[in-house]
Design a protein around this motif. Structure first.
Motif, short mmCIF file in Angstrom:
data_model
loop_
_atom_site.label_atom_id
_atom_site.label_comp_id
_atom_site.label_asym_id
_atom_site.label_seq_id
_atom_site.Cartn_x
_atom_site.Cartn_y
_atom_site.Cartn_z
N PRO A 1 28.02 27.75 54.18
CA PRO A 1 29.20 27.39 54.99
C PRO A 1 28.75 26.79 56.32
CG PRO A 1 29.41 29.59 54.09
CD PRO A 1 28.00 29.13 53.81
N THR A 2 29.59 25.92 56.87
CA THR A 2 29.18 25.20 58.07
C THR A 2 29.79 25.75 59.34
OG1 THR A 2 30.94 23.61 57.69
CG2 THR A 2 28.75 23.07 56.82
N SER A 3 30.73 26.68 59.25
CA SER A 3 31.34 27.19 60.46
C SER A 3 31.48 28.71 60.38
CB SER A 3 32.72 26.56 60.67
OG SER A 3 33.66 27.15 59.79
N PRO A 4 31.57 29.37 61.55
CA PRO A 4 31.82 30.82 61.55
C PRO A 4 33.10 31.18 60.80
CG PRO A 4 31.13 30.10 63.72
CD PRO A 4 31.35 28.85 62.89
N ASP A 5 34.11 30.32 60.88
CA ASP A 5 35.36 30.58 60.14
C ASP A 5 35.10 30.65 58.64
OD1 ASP A 5 36.83 30.67 62.46
OD2 ASP A 5 37.69 28.66 62.23
N ASP A 6 34.27 29.72 58.13
CA ASP A 6 33.94 29.73 56.70
C ASP A 6 33.24 31.04 56.32
OD1 ASP A 6 34.96 27.16 56.37
OD2 ASP A 6 32.99 26.21 56.60
N LEU A 7 32.35 31.50 57.19
CA LEU A 7 31.64 32.75 56.91
C LEU A 7 32.59 33.95 56.93
CD1 LEU A 7 28.37 32.20 58.97
CD2 LEU A 7 28.61 32.22 56.48
N ILE A 8 33.50 33.97 57.89
CA ILE A 8 34.46 35.08 57.97
C ILE A 8 35.32 35.12 56.72
CG2 ILE A 8 36.55 35.88 59.17
CD1 ILE A 8 33.91 36.60 60.57
N VAL A 9 35.81 33.97 56.28
CA VAL A 9 36.62 33.92 55.07
C VAL A 9 35.82 34.41 53.87
CG1 VAL A 9 37.79 32.35 53.45
CG2 VAL A 9 38.20 32.15 55.91
N ALA A 10 34.56 34.00 53.78
CA ALA A 10 33.71 34.43 52.67
C ALA A 10 33.50 35.94 52.69
CB ALA A 10 32.37 33.70 52.73
N VAL A 11 33.22 36.51 53.86
CA VAL A 11 33.03 37.96 53.97
C VAL A 11 34.31 38.69 53.62
CG1 VAL A 11 32.61 39.84 55.61
CG2 VAL A 11 31.12 37.83 55.62
N GLU A 12 35.44 38.22 54.14
CA GLU A 12 36.72 38.88 53.85
C GLU A 12 37.02 38.87 52.36
OE1 GLU A 12 39.33 36.61 56.38
OE2 GLU A 12 39.01 37.95 58.09
N ARG A 13 36.77 37.75 51.69
CA ARG A 13 37.02 37.68 50.24
C ARG A 13 36.12 38.65 49.49
NH1 ARG A 13 37.33 31.14 49.46
NH2 ARG A 13 39.50 30.91 50.12
N MET A 14 34.85 38.68 49.85
CA MET A 14 33.91 39.56 49.17
C MET A 14 34.29 41.02 49.39
SD MET A 14 30.34 41.22 49.58
CE MET A 14 30.66 41.27 51.26
N VAL A 15 34.57 41.39 50.63
CA VAL A 15 34.94 42.77 50.95
C VAL A 15 36.22 43.16 50.20
CG1 VAL A 15 35.74 44.30 52.80
CG2 VAL A 15 33.71 42.88 53.14
N ARG A 16 37.21 42.30 50.21
CA ARG A 16 38.47 42.58 49.51
C ARG A 16 38.21 42.79 48.02
NH1 ARG A 16 41.03 38.06 50.21
NH2 ARG A 16 41.38 38.50 52.40
N TYR A 17 37.42 41.92 47.42
CA TYR A 17 37.11 42.02 45.99
C TYR A 17 36.41 43.34 45.68
CZ TYR A 17 35.01 41.09 41.45
OH TYR A 17 34.62 41.19 40.14
N VAL A 18 35.41 43.67 46.47
CA VAL A 18 34.65 44.89 46.23
C VAL A 18 35.51 46.13 46.48
CG1 VAL A 18 32.65 46.24 47.03
CG2 VAL A 18 32.41 43.79 46.59
N ARG A 19 36.28 46.12 47.57
CA ARG A 19 37.16 47.27 47.87
C ARG A 19 38.17 47.50 46.77
NH1 ARG A 19 38.58 46.83 54.24
NH2 ARG A 19 36.82 48.05 54.97
N GLN A 20 38.78 46.42 46.28
CA GLN A 20 39.82 46.55 45.26
C GLN A 20 39.26 47.02 43.93
OE1 GLN A 20 41.70 42.68 45.37
NE2 GLN A 20 43.02 43.25 47.07
N SER A 21 37.96 46.92 43.75
CA SER A 21 37.35 47.36 42.50
C SER A 21 37.25 48.88 42.42
CB SER A 21 35.96 46.75 42.35
OG SER A 21 35.10 47.30 43.33
N ALA A 22 37.34 49.57 43.55
CA ALA A 22 37.26 51.03 43.57
C ALA A 22 38.64 51.60 43.29
CB ALA A 22 36.74 51.51 44.92
N ARG A 23 38.80 52.19 42.13
CA ARG A 23 40.10 52.69 41.69
C ARG A 23 40.20 54.21 41.72
NH1 ARG A 23 42.71 48.19 42.03
NH2 ARG A 23 42.15 46.54 40.60
N THR A 24 39.07 54.90 41.63
CA THR A 24 39.08 56.36 41.55
C THR A 24 39.80 56.97 42.74
OG1 THR A 24 37.02 56.39 40.30
CG2 THR A 24 37.61 58.42 41.45
N GLY A 25 40.70 57.87 42.47
CA GLY A 25 41.39 58.60 43.52
C GLY A 25 42.58 57.89 44.12
N SER A 26 42.78 56.63 43.79
CA SER A 26 43.90 55.84 44.34
C SER A 26 44.02 56.03 45.85
CB SER A 26 45.21 56.25 43.66
OG SER A 26 45.14 56.03 42.29
#
Length: 161
Positions: free
Chosen positions: A16-41
């Motif tokens: 990515p060429t800008s800090p904004d691009d990096l932030i969006v990439a991190v947010e997407r990755m974190v959201r994806y990984v967080r949403q994968s944890a289902r145990t305990g709701s």
């Protein structure tokens, strides 16, 4: 067809060429990984609080609230919900008879471990779709970011003390 695939692979290797691009990439990755944890709701706040108790041990409500960036009344409500679910317990603080510590229970530890395994599996699946150099770069970058964040938190805590 082969040229199209090669072009796409090259495009994916371009960072990515800008800090904004990096932030969006991190947010997407974190959201994806967080949403994968289902145990305990659990909510994000509940999962974070349980993880903190598992890593750092029993803490007072005020410490937990400050560390998690929420108000003490909100943390009290969250701990009450976690306690009702059997994931944490309140115990007397041996160093101060009036104080109460919040500790994770064995059931809570199991939930934390399962959720961590679910998140790790989700991250592994993402990394399987990467090239070898991308996997290495991602591993290096994530470990470096974690180290820098930890150092900043330690420095910030020293300044507060």
């Amino acid at each position: 067809m082969h040229n199209v695939l090669m072009d796409r692979a090259r495009e994916q290797e371009t960072p990515p060429t800008s800090p904004d691009d990096l932030i969006v990439a991190v947010e997407r990755m974190v959201r994806y990984v967080r949403q994968s944890a289902r145990t305990g709701s659990l909510s994000t706040a509940a999962s974070s609080t349980l993880g903190r108790l598992e890593r750092e041990g029993p803490q007072r409500l005020t410490e937990l609230a400050r560390a998690e960036g929420v108000s003490q009344p909100n943390m009290t409500q969250l701990v009450t919900r976690l306690e009702r679910a059997g994931l944490v317990r309140r115990t007397a603080d041996a160093s101060d008879g009036r104080g109460v510590l919040v500790a994770v229970t064995s059931t809570g530890l199991e939930v934390v471990a399962r959720r961590r395994a679910e998140r790790a599996h989700a991250l592994e699946q993402l990394m399987e779709d990467m090239t070898g150099p991308e996997r290495q770069a991602t591993t290096t970058a994530l470990l470096a970011l974690a180290r820098v964040v930890e150092n900043r938190q330690e420095t910030s805590e020293e300044h507060r003390a």
